[in-house]
Write a protein that holds these residues in place. Structure first.
Motif, PDB file in Angstrom:
ATOM      1  N   VAL A   1      11.621  -7.646   5.459  1.00 21.28           N
ATOM      2  CA  VAL A   1      11.342  -6.339   4.854  1.00 21.28           C
ATOM      3  C   VAL A   1      12.494  -5.935   3.938  1.00 21.28           C
ATOM      4  O   VAL A   1      13.635  -5.839   4.375  1.00 21.28           O
ATOM      5  CB  VAL A   1      11.111  -5.275   5.951  1.00 21.28           C
ATOM      6  N   PRO A   2      12.175  -5.676   2.659  1.00 23.47           N
ATOM      7  CA  PRO A   2      13.241  -5.321   1.720  1.00 23.47           C
ATOM      8  C   PRO A   2      13.652  -3.855   1.828  1.00 23.47           C
ATOM      9  O   PRO A   2      12.843  -3.007   2.203  1.00 23.47           O
ATOM     10  CB  PRO A   2      12.576  -5.575   0.360  1.00 23.47           C
ATOM     11  N   PRO A   3      14.915  -3.571   1.495  1.00 28.25           N
ATOM     12  CA  PRO A   3      15.312  -2.167   1.385  1.00 28.25           C
ATOM     13  C   PRO A   3      14.536  -1.549   0.221  1.00 28.25           C
ATOM     14  O   PRO A   3      14.213  -2.274  -0.708  1.00 28.25           O
ATOM     15  CB  PRO A   3      16.800  -2.233   1.059  1.00 28.25           C
ATOM     16  N   PRO A   4      14.207  -0.324   0.249  1.00 24.50           N
ATOM     17  CA  PRO A   4      14.608   0.726   1.186  1.00 24.50           C
ATOM     18  C   PRO A   4      13.610   0.954   2.317  1.00 24.50           C
ATOM     19  O   PRO A   4      13.649   1.995   2.957  1.00 24.50           O
ATOM     20  CB  PRO A   4      14.668   1.947   0.286  1.00 24.50           C
ATOM     21  N   ILE A   5      12.712   0.021   2.575  1.00 27.47           N
ATOM     22  CA  ILE A   5      11.718   0.197   3.636  1.00 27.47           C
ATOM     23  C   ILE A   5      12.425   0.220   5.002  1.00 27.47           C
ATOM     24  O   ILE A   5      13.216  -0.660   5.306  1.00 27.47           O
ATOM     25  CB  ILE A   5      10.674  -0.940   3.615  1.00 27.47           C
ATOM     26  N   ALA A   6      12.118   1.225   5.800  1.00 25.26           N
ATOM     27  CA  ALA A   6      12.710   1.337   7.141  1.00 25.26           C
ATOM     28  C   ALA A   6      11.910   0.493   8.127  1.00 25.26           C
ATOM     29  O   ALA A   6      10.681   0.435   8.051  1.00 25.26           O
ATOM     30  CB  ALA A   6      12.719   2.794   7.596  1.00 25.26           C
TER      31      ALA A   6
ATOM     32  N   CYS B   1       0.818  -1.222   0.000  1.00 32.48           N
ATOM     33  CA  CYS B   1       0.000   0.000   0.000  1.00 32.48           C
ATOM     34  C   CYS B   1       0.847   1.267   0.000  1.00 32.48           C
ATOM     35  O   CYS B   1       0.312   2.372   0.044  1.00 32.48           O
ATOM     36  CB  CYS B   1      -0.948  -0.013   1.198  1.00 32.48           C
ATOM     37  N   GLY B   2       2.172   1.122  -0.036  1.00 28.39           N
ATOM     38  CA  GLY B   2       3.045   2.274  -0.194  1.00 28.39           C
ATOM     39  C   GLY B   2       3.785   2.745   1.042  1.00 28.39           C
ATOM     40  O   GLY B   2       4.417   3.807   1.010  1.00 28.39           O
ATOM     41  N   ALA B   3       3.743   1.992   2.129  1.00 27.90           N
ATOM     42  CA  ALA B   3       4.472   2.415   3.334  1.00 27.90           C
ATOM     43  C   ALA B   3       5.970   2.474   3.048  1.00 27.90           C
ATOM     44  O   ALA B   3       6.520   1.612   2.380  1.00 27.90           O
ATOM     45  CB  ALA B   3       4.210   1.444   4.480  1.00 27.90           C
ATOM     46  N   SER B   4       6.611   3.500   3.560  1.00 24.15           N
ATOM     47  CA  SER B   4       8.061   3.601   3.431  1.00 24.15           C
ATOM     48  C   SER B   4       8.761   3.224   4.731  1.00 24.15           C
ATOM     49  O   SER B   4       9.981   3.118   4.767  1.00 24.15           O
ATOM     50  CB  SER B   4       8.473   4.999   2.987  1.00 24.15           C
ATOM     51  N   ALA B   5       7.961   2.990   5.785  1.00 25.94           N
ATOM     52  CA  ALA B   5       8.512   2.574   7.072  1.00 25.94           C
ATOM     53  C   ALA B   5       7.458   1.781   7.842  1.00 25.94           C
ATOM     54  O   ALA B   5       6.261   2.035   7.708  1.00 25.94           O
ATOM     55  CB  ALA B   5       8.948   3.784   7.887  1.00 25.94           C
ATOM     56  N   LEU B   6       7.952   0.835   8.650  1.00 25.04           N
ATOM     57  CA  LEU B   6       7.071   0.014   9.473  1.00 25.04           C
ATOM     58  C   LEU B   6       7.470   0.179  10.932  1.00 25.04           C
ATOM     59  O   LEU B   6       8.645   0.097  11.272  1.00 25.04           O
ATOM     60  CB  LEU B   6       7.195  -1.460   9.088  1.00 25.04           C
ATOM     61  N   GLY B   7       6.489   0.395  11.802  1.00 23.84           N
ATOM     62  CA  GLY B   7       6.732   0.508  13.231  1.00 23.84           C
ATOM     63  C   GLY B   7       6.462  -0.815  13.916  1.00 23.84           C
ATOM     64  O   GLY B   7       5.380  -1.386  13.782  1.00 23.84           O
ATOM     65  N   LEU B   8       7.469  -1.312  14.639  1.00 22.99           N
ATOM     66  CA  LEU B   8       7.385  -2.591  15.342  1.00 22.99           C
ATOM     67  C   LEU B   8       7.533  -2.298  16.833  1.00 22.99           C
ATOM     68  O   LEU B   8       8.605  -1.904  17.291  1.00 22.99           O
ATOM     69  CB  LEU B   8       8.477  -3.528  14.831  1.00 22.99           C
ATOM     70  N   VAL B   9       6.446  -2.465  17.572  1.00 24.11           N
ATOM     71  CA  VAL B   9       6.370  -2.005  18.958  1.00 24.11           C
ATOM     72  C   VAL B   9       6.831  -3.095  19.918  1.00 24.11           C
ATOM     73  O   VAL B   9       6.207  -4.153  20.012  1.00 24.11           O
ATOM     74  CB  VAL B   9       4.936  -1.564  19.313  1.00 24.11           C
ATOM     75  N   SER B  10       7.912  -2.815  20.659  1.00 24.09           N
ATOM     76  CA  SER B  10       8.382  -3.742  21.688  1.00 24.09           C
ATOM     77  C   SER B  10       7.681  -3.412  23.005  1.00 24.09           C
ATOM     78  O   SER B  10       6.797  -2.556  23.048  1.00 24.09           O
ATOM     79  CB  SER B  10       9.900  -3.663  21.831  1.00 24.09           C
ATOM     80  N   GLN B  11       8.102  -4.068  24.062  1.00 27.92           N
ATOM     81  CA  GLN B  11       7.445  -3.909  25.368  1.00 27.92           C
ATOM     82  C   GLN B  11       7.265  -2.437  25.727  1.00 27.92           C
ATOM     83  O   GLN B  11       8.206  -1.658  25.671  1.00 27.92           O
ATOM     84  CB  GLN B  11       8.277  -4.609  26.434  1.00 27.92           C
ATOM     85  N   MET B  12       6.033  -2.091  26.077  1.00 26.19           N
ATOM     86  CA  MET B  12       5.670  -0.731  26.482  1.00 26.19           C
ATOM     87  C   MET B  12       4.881  -0.811  27.789  1.00 26.19           C
ATOM     88  O   MET B  12       4.233  -1.830  28.053  1.00 26.19           O
ATOM     89  CB  MET B  12       4.778  -0.058  25.423  1.00 26.19           C
TER      90      MET B  12
END
Length: 120
Positions: A56-61, A26-37
């Motif tokens: 996750v392939p480059p250039p996706i952050a 869908c076009g995301a350039s970055a993915l947020g992966l949430v660790s313990q909060m």
């Protein structure tokens, strides 16, 4: 701030490899992966964060969101999770932001870090 023809979007709270690929398609350039909060939705294990980040392939952050307040602990967490970016979601109480810059030297895929609390 300079205008950009292609805005970059980070999708947070990714909780599976399937969700990661949906966001990427869908076009995301970055993915947020949430660790313990201490609270909030979207928390997943470090093991799952590492599995998703590996797909996750480059250039996706890949952003590791962490509430850790210890610079050395954050460095070790990034190494375990193998993300290329870290978002520090709380004020550091041990160590400094400069300490986390060793990640640039120690991890060839590491790109950057951000802190929501750095200026406090």
């Amino acid at each position: 701030m300079e205008k950009t023809a292609n805005p970059r979007v980070k999708i947070c709270c990714i909780s599976s490899i399937e969700e990661a690929w949906i966001a990427i398609r869908c076009g995301a350039s970055a993915l947020g992966l949430v660790s313990q909060m201490p609270s909030g939705p979207g928390v997943i294990s470090e093991e799952l964060i590492a599995k998703i980040a590996a797909c996750v392939p480059p250039p996706i952050a890949t952003f590791l969101l962490t509430s850790s307040q210890d610079a050395q602990e954050i460095i070790q967490q990034v190494k375990r999770c193998r993300t290329n970016t870290v978002q520090i979601c709380d004020r550091l109480e041990s160590g400094s932001y400069q300490d986390t810059e060793t990640l640039y030297l120690e991890s060839p895929l590491f790109k950057s870090f951000t802190s929501l609390q750095k200026n406090l």
